[in-house]
Scaffold this motif. Structure first.
Motif, PDB file in Angstrom:
ATOM      1  N   ARG B 183      46.092  70.784  32.808  1.00  0.00           N
ATOM      2  CA  ARG B 183      44.194  70.458  32.966  1.00  0.00           C
ATOM      3  C   ARG B 183      44.130  69.650  34.268  1.00  0.00           C
ATOM      4  NH1 ARG B 183      43.363  65.696  28.738  1.00  0.00           N
ATOM      5  NH2 ARG B 183      44.193  64.445  30.772  1.00  0.00           N
ATOM      6  N   LYS B 260      34.649  63.245  28.372  1.00  0.00           N
ATOM      7  CA  LYS B 260      35.209  62.490  27.076  1.00  0.00           C
ATOM      8  C   LYS B 260      34.205  62.804  25.433  1.00  0.00           C
ATOM      9  CE  LYS B 260      35.879  58.604  29.505  1.00  0.00           C
ATOM     10  NZ  LYS B 260      35.619  56.984  29.352  1.00  0.00           N
ATOM     11  N   LYS B 261      34.088  64.427  25.670  1.00  0.00           N
ATOM     12  CA  LYS B 261      32.871  64.644  24.673  1.00  0.00           C
ATOM     13  C   LYS B 261      33.533  66.121  24.878  1.00  0.00           C
ATOM     14  CE  LYS B 261      30.230  62.282  24.495  1.00  0.00           C
ATOM     15  NZ  LYS B 261      30.952  61.498  23.811  1.00  0.00           N
ATOM     16  N   LEU B 262      34.945  65.381  23.702  1.00  0.00           N
ATOM     17  CA  LEU B 262      35.228  67.481  23.108  1.00  0.00           C
ATOM     18  C   LEU B 262      35.120  67.249  21.619  1.00  0.00           C
ATOM     19  CD1 LEU B 262      38.851  68.519  24.456  1.00  0.00           C
ATOM     20  CD2 LEU B 262      37.946  69.292  22.279  1.00  0.00           C
ATOM     21  N   SER B 263      34.967  66.579  20.782  1.00  0.00           N
ATOM     22  CA  SER B 263      34.534  66.206  19.708  1.00  0.00           C
ATOM     23  C   SER B 263      34.002  65.418  19.302  1.00  0.00           C
ATOM     24  CB  SER B 263      35.000  66.585  18.094  1.00  0.00           C
ATOM     25  OG  SER B 263      36.154  66.057  18.401  1.00  0.00           O
ATOM     26  N   THR B 264      32.998  65.495  18.621  1.00  0.00           N
ATOM     27  CA  THR B 264      31.683  64.576  19.013  1.00  0.00           C
ATOM     28  C   THR B 264      32.576  62.991  17.380  1.00  0.00           C
ATOM     29  OG1 THR B 264      31.122  64.622  16.531  1.00  0.00           O
ATOM     30  CG2 THR B 264      29.784  65.906  18.651  1.00  0.00           C
ATOM     31  N   PRO B 265      33.022  61.950  18.097  1.00  0.00           N
ATOM     32  CA  PRO B 265      33.301  60.690  17.076  1.00  0.00           C
ATOM     33  C   PRO B 265      32.785  60.546  15.624  1.00  0.00           C
ATOM     34  CG  PRO B 265      32.228  59.660  19.682  1.00  0.00           C
ATOM     35  CD  PRO B 265      31.757  61.176  19.330  1.00  0.00           C
ATOM     36  N   SER B 267      31.779  63.315  13.644  1.00  0.00           N
ATOM     37  CA  SER B 267      33.244  64.543  12.855  1.00  0.00           C
ATOM     38  C   SER B 267      34.178  64.065  12.019  1.00  0.00           C
ATOM     39  CB  SER B 267      33.137  65.559  13.835  1.00  0.00           C
ATOM     40  OG  SER B 267      33.870  65.953  14.848  1.00  0.00           O
ATOM     41  N   THR B 268      33.369  63.888  11.192  1.00  0.00           N
ATOM     42  CA  THR B 268      34.671  63.203  10.155  1.00  0.00           C
ATOM     43  C   THR B 268      35.754  64.556   9.915  1.00  0.00           C
ATOM     44  OG1 THR B 268      33.344  62.840   8.744  1.00  0.00           O
ATOM     45  CG2 THR B 268      33.935  61.278   9.747  1.00  0.00           C
TER      46      THR B 268
END
Lengths: 264, 270
Positions: B183, B260-265, B267-268
């Motif tokens: 990365r 910082k935006k890989l998955s939205t916080p 999304s549960t």
């Protein structure tokens, strides 16, 4: 290399951690000059002392992140300093929490908690996930399963790191200044989780500057300075009524930082 | 007549714009556009190159480069691990290899692999292997150094965390260090891929059959039968078709994996 885990005997030894004659030198610099320490199962021991006193090194020796120069370290009845012992297997039962959190930055919270369960303990993905979710709930982070570490606040990262360590079902937890890198308003959450762990009977070794926490939660407090344990005893005694001059001046400086101490 | 510093800076910037406009106008008036069109944009010559330039030359360039990059990555990772090995001879071998292949022209490696090595060992390489090996051998010297730097850039705390969870040294490397290293090195690695794609043109010095032509070879071959330089321009544009998107892809991947935006916080659920 053997893949076995240390035998988990029915009658686990009464002492979770037993350290005798521990010395550690980095080149010419002797950081630990002979430490003896026993921690009973279920005890919470806080280690306090000025920076450079060797307290973090002592903690890092307990799971052999630092190789001792001399001495004997026995955890859960396994002598870690014995070169024939499978240290990786032994470490699975010793949880460690770092000052800098050290969540795996390329994995989301759930994978941070499951990766070692699957790869090291060989748990099935379902079991690993169940354990992870249970521990996330314990630290109050259930809604962050899919978040990346960078999306979490420092306090949340540290709680996730605690949950990661707990997911390995350790019998001893080591905390290396777990709140020192946190913004002041986030310290309480992490200390709350640690307090709850202590109440549940977890054996804990905590290097900390949080005197209030040490006083309220610790069964015993060690004051270290210059590579020695200078004073140890019940929290109320070491913090409330220290016997040694060095302990007194350290506590005076920590508890009342704006007031200049008498020495240095 | 004293100008303030800021006014002087503004005046200087305006002077530069004026200079640029003068230069452009000068070129526009002085250049012989008919001649230029004939030399570089000859539509007839260009038409004759299609579709071979895409179906054979572009495709072969991609195939040779892909082989080369695959070999280069594999060898490069090996070299990086050797350079970081506690066993000194591994480090020496890797250092000698890297210094050697970084220091000699890639062209020599191509000639050696296509002529000298098959002769000396009685081998007959496929053209894919020759191109892939030569590109991989040269590329791995650069890629190896990049991967080593990436591995060393992974914070020590990540390794300590993995070890404290009971991961072995090797497991830590595979699960934590190498993914994070890649990365970190994605941008320089993309550069190396682009260099490697351009170096694939060196295979054109080796005898190629028409089916094995890549862009540079096809360009030069067409050039020899054409009154204009158009084939080279077409070949050049084809390289850009590959290399420009790579730069964008790299920046995109960088955002995806490092951002910082890989998955939205929000999304549960799992």
């Amino acid at each position: 290399m053997s893949e076995e885990f240390p035998p988990v005997t029915d009658a686990e030894p009464d002492l979770a951690v037993e350290i005798t004659g521990l010395k550690k030198a980095f080149g010419q610099l002797e950081v630990l000059k002979g430490i003896d320490l026993s921690v009973r199962r279920g005890d919470v021991v806080c280690i306090i002392g000025p920076s450079g006193s060797g307290k973090s090194t002592l903690l890092r020796c307990v799971n052999l992140l630092e190789e001792p120069t001399a001495g004997r370290i026995v955890v859960n009845g396994t002598e870690l300093t014995d070169p024939d012992v499978d240290i990786d297997a032994a470490r699975t039962r010793i949880g460690m929490v770092f000052q800098g959190f050290n969540l795996f930055s390329h994995l989301n919270v759930l994978n941070n908690l499951t990766v070692a369960q699957r790869q090291v303990l060989r748990r099935s993905p379902e079991d690993a996930q169940r354990t992870a979710l249970r521990n996330l709930e314990r630290v109050g982070l259930s809604e962050k399963v899919n978040a990346m570490p960078a999306q979490l606040s420092g306090g949340q990262q540290q709680r996730a790191a605690i949950a990661r360590a707990l997911s390995m079902d350790p019998s001893v937890m080591l905390f290396d200044e777990p709140t020192s890198a946190l913004d002041p308003e986030l310290v309480g959450d992490v200390l709350g989780v640690m307090r709850q762990l202590a109440d549940e009977g977890m054996t804990m070794l905590v290097v900390t500057h949080e005197m209030q926490f040490a006083r309220e939660v610790a069964d015993r407090v060690l004051f270290m300075d210059g590579g020695y344990v200078v004073e140890e005893g019940p929290a109320a005694q070491v913090i409330g009524d220290p016997q040694h001059e060095r302990t007194r001046s350290f506590l005076a400086r920590v508890l009342n930082p704006t007031h200049q101490g008498t020495d240095d | 007549m004293a100008m303030s510093k800021r006014r002087r800076a503004i005046a200087f910037r305006r002077a530069q714009y004026a200079l640029l406009i003068v230069l452009v106008l000068l070129i526009a008036f002085l250049a012989d556009w008919g001649e230029i069109k004939q030399a570089f944009f000859d539509v007839e010559t260009a038409k004759k190159m299609f579709p071979t330039v895409v179906t054979t030359a572009l495709l072969n360039t991609v195939v040779y480069s892909a082989f080369g990059f695959a070999i280069g990555l594999g060898l490069g990772l090996l070299l990086a691990l050797m350079k970081l090995s506690p066993v000194a001879p591994w480090r020496w071998i890797a250092t000698v290899y890297i210094e050697f292949f970084r220091g000699v022209p890639a062209l020599l490696v191509f000639v050696a692999l296509s002529v000298a090595v098959p002769l000396a060992f009685g081998l007959k390489f496929e053209i894919n292997s020759t191109a892939g090996l030569a590109l991989g051998i040269v590329g791995s010297a650069y890629i190896g150094e990049t991967i080593r730097a990436g591995i060393q850039a992974v914070p020590q705390g990540q390794i300590e965390a993995a070890r404290s969870l009971g991961m072995s040294h090797g497991r830590t490397l595979v699960t934590v260090v190498i993914p994070q290293a890649f990365r970190i090195i994605l941008p320089p690695l993309t550069n190396e891929l682009i260099m490697l794609i351009k170096d694939s043109s060196l295979i054109s010095v080796v005898g190629l059959t028409a089916a094995e032509y890549e862009l540079t070879k096809l360009g030069r071959e067409t050039l020899s039968r054409s009154p204009s330089l158009t084939p080279l321009l077409i070949a050049g544009l084809c390289y850009l078709i590959i290399t420009l998107p790579l730069g964008h892809l790299s920046r995109y991947l960088e955002r995806q994996t490092g951002g910082k935006k890989l998955s939205t916080p929000e999304s549960t659920g799992v």
